[in-house]
Design a protein around this motif. Structure first.
Motif, PDB file in Angstrom:
ATOM      1  N   GLN A 210       0.827  -1.202   0.000  1.00 58.36           N
ATOM      2  CA  GLN A 210       0.000   0.000   0.000  1.00 58.36           C
ATOM      3  C   GLN A 210       0.869   1.262   0.000  1.00 58.36           C
ATOM      4  OE1 GLN A 210      -2.342  -0.877   3.506  1.00 58.36           O
ATOM      5  NE2 GLN A 210      -4.180  -1.311   2.291  1.00 58.36           N
ATOM      6  N   ARG A 214       1.316   4.192  -3.030  1.00 58.47           N
ATOM      7  CA  ARG A 214       1.056   5.609  -2.788  1.00 58.47           C
ATOM      8  C   ARG A 214       2.225   6.500  -3.222  1.00 58.47           C
ATOM      9  NH1 ARG A 214      -0.646   3.762   2.597  1.00 58.47           N
ATOM     10  NH2 ARG A 214      -2.923   3.514   2.633  1.00 58.47           N
ATOM     11  N   GLY A 224      -0.954   3.834  -7.447  1.00 60.47           N
ATOM     12  CA  GLY A 224      -2.153   3.537  -6.670  1.00 60.47           C
ATOM     13  C   GLY A 224      -3.415   4.138  -7.258  1.00 60.47           C
ATOM     14  N   SER A 225      -3.259   5.056  -8.211  1.00 63.56           N
ATOM     15  CA  SER A 225      -4.433   5.647  -8.863  1.00 63.56           C
ATOM     16  C   SER A 225      -4.957   4.782 -10.001  1.00 63.56           C
ATOM     17  CB  SER A 225      -4.090   7.040  -9.404  1.00 63.56           C
ATOM     18  OG  SER A 225      -3.089   6.955 -10.417  1.00 63.56           O
ATOM     19  N   GLN A 227      -6.701   1.658 -11.677  1.00 65.61           N
ATOM     20  CA  GLN A 227      -7.800   0.817 -11.185  1.00 65.61           C
ATOM     21  C   GLN A 227      -7.363  -0.616 -10.933  1.00 65.61           C
ATOM     22  OE1 GLN A 227     -11.265  -0.127 -13.772  1.00 65.61           O
ATOM     23  NE2 GLN A 227     -12.503   0.864 -12.185  1.00 65.61           N
ATOM     24  N   GLN A 230      -5.675  -0.842  -7.630  1.00 68.31           N
ATOM     25  CA  GLN A 230      -6.662  -0.734  -6.552  1.00 68.31           C
ATOM     26  C   GLN A 230      -7.394  -2.051  -6.352  1.00 68.31           C
ATOM     27  OE1 GLN A 230      -9.161   2.545  -7.691  1.00 68.31           O
ATOM     28  NE2 GLN A 230      -7.529   4.074  -7.469  1.00 68.31           N
ATOM     29  N   HIS A 231      -7.721  -2.729  -7.454  1.00 68.53           N
ATOM     30  CA  HIS A 231      -8.400  -4.030  -7.350  1.00 68.53           C
ATOM     31  C   HIS A 231      -7.487  -5.060  -6.681  1.00 68.53           C
ATOM     32  CE1 HIS A 231     -11.586  -3.277 -10.734  1.00 68.53           C
ATOM     33  NE2 HIS A 231     -11.720  -2.485  -9.685  1.00 68.53           N
TER      34      HIS A 231
END
Length: 333
Positions: A210, A214, A224-225, A227, A230-231
């Motif tokens: 994580q 970032r 991290g932006s 998709q 994020q999934h």
């Protein structure tokens, strides 16, 4: 020695042998932190596992040896598995020959963790009449050979060769069905600790990944932006949360002499987290890219740790089969 001073060796053992009477969950709390910190010290394999085996055997000679382990003045190693045994401690080819002046041991024990650090090896063998026996073999015994090696997570194991090891009759700690039952129960304790260790490693990988997502930038934005990243992170979070519930369930339900409840709880947790922790590790490496498998970054070390621990004392297939067998027996052992 620092672990002994903190009471980690004595924590899960009865007060009658100098322990603190801790529970299986107490063991898991320590194991989780060891997994988070990538600790390869043989706390589990040289203290908890052999100590629990001695506790469950329960003979006077076993209790005396357990008191030394709880005090941190002695280290043991459980030598109960053999080649082609596939995690079954009941498949024993090592033989004991008894005579008037003592016993002699012949056989090979496979993948004995912590053997090169141990003062005594707890060896399972069979007598000439087929009876199971647990024998305390000093690490300095003549005829004992250790072939030591490093396993994938950085810890150490050995192939133990017993070539006519001669010992007094007092070296026999227990005989009969109690030996196999005690080994199985001790391995369940170890598996509950391993599940907590895997949870700690998975939680650490999630946190580090994580943070990396970032801060790592690609095409002018943090990854991290994206998709898909994020999934991946959501999948890792879900797997970690579900694993945590099963780990603590195993600690609560597995702390019992009732083999049916214990086996089902332990096998459920180990079968699930063996898959989920490896999945978290794989996605962590994917998100980090090539750097994720380098020696310099700890993600690769976590990956090796969960790969090893997922196989230790029973892989996913083994525990799924054990759970199904228990169900077919209607919860009876």
């Amino acid at each position: 020695s620092a672990m002994a001073e903190l009471g980690w060796m004595a924590l899960p053992f009865p007060e009658s042998v100098g322990g603190f009477g801790g529970s299986l969950v107490d063991i898991q709390l320590i194991a989780r932190r060891l997994g988070e910190r990538l600790c390869t010290d043989p706390w589990l394999t040289c203290a908890i596992l052999p100590g629990k085996l001695l506790e469950f055997v329960g003979t006077d000679s076993a209790k005396r040896l357990l008191a030394d382990i709880a005090a941190g003045t002695a280290r043991g190693a459980m030598a109960a598995l053999e080649t082609n045994g596939h995690y079954d401690p009941g498949l024993i080819a090592t033989r004991v020959t008894e005579s008037g002046d003592g016993i002699r041991l012949h056989g090979i024990k496979s993948v004995v963790f912590g053997a090169e650090y141990a003062h005594v090896l707890l060896v399972t063998a069979r007598a000439q009449n087929g009876e199971a026996m647990l024998v305390a073999v000093p690490s300095t015994a003549d005829g004992l050979t250790l072939n030591n090696y490093r396993v994938v997570d950085g810890s150490r194991a050995s192939e133990v060769v017993l070539s006519g090891v001669r010992l007094p009759a007092s070296a026999v700690l227990a005989r009969g069905r109690v030996v196999i039952d005690a080994v199985k129960r001790a391995m369940d304790v170890a598996n509950a600790a391993i599940c907590a260790d895997l949870l700690g490693a998975a939680s650490a990988m999630l946190k580090r990944t994580q943070e990396y997502a970032r801060t790592r930038k690609q095409f002018g934005v943090t990854i991290g932006s994206f998709q898909v990243i994020q999934h991946y992170l959501v999948d890792m979070f879900i797997e970690t949360q579900q694993s945590e519930s099963l780990v603590w369930m195993a600690g609560i339900l597995g702390d019992t002499p009732d083999c049916a409840d214990r086996e089902q709880a332990i096998s459920t947790a180990k079968a699930y987290i063996s898959r989920s922790a490896v999945l978290v590790a794989q996605k962590s490496v994917q998100i980090h890219g090539g750097i994720g498998v380098t020696e310099e970054l700890d993600i690769g070390h976590y990956f090796r740790r969960v790969t090893h621990h997922a196989q230790l004392f029973g892989d996913r297939d083994h525990h799924v089969q054990r759970y199904m067998a228990c169900q077919q027996r209607d919860g009876k052992c």
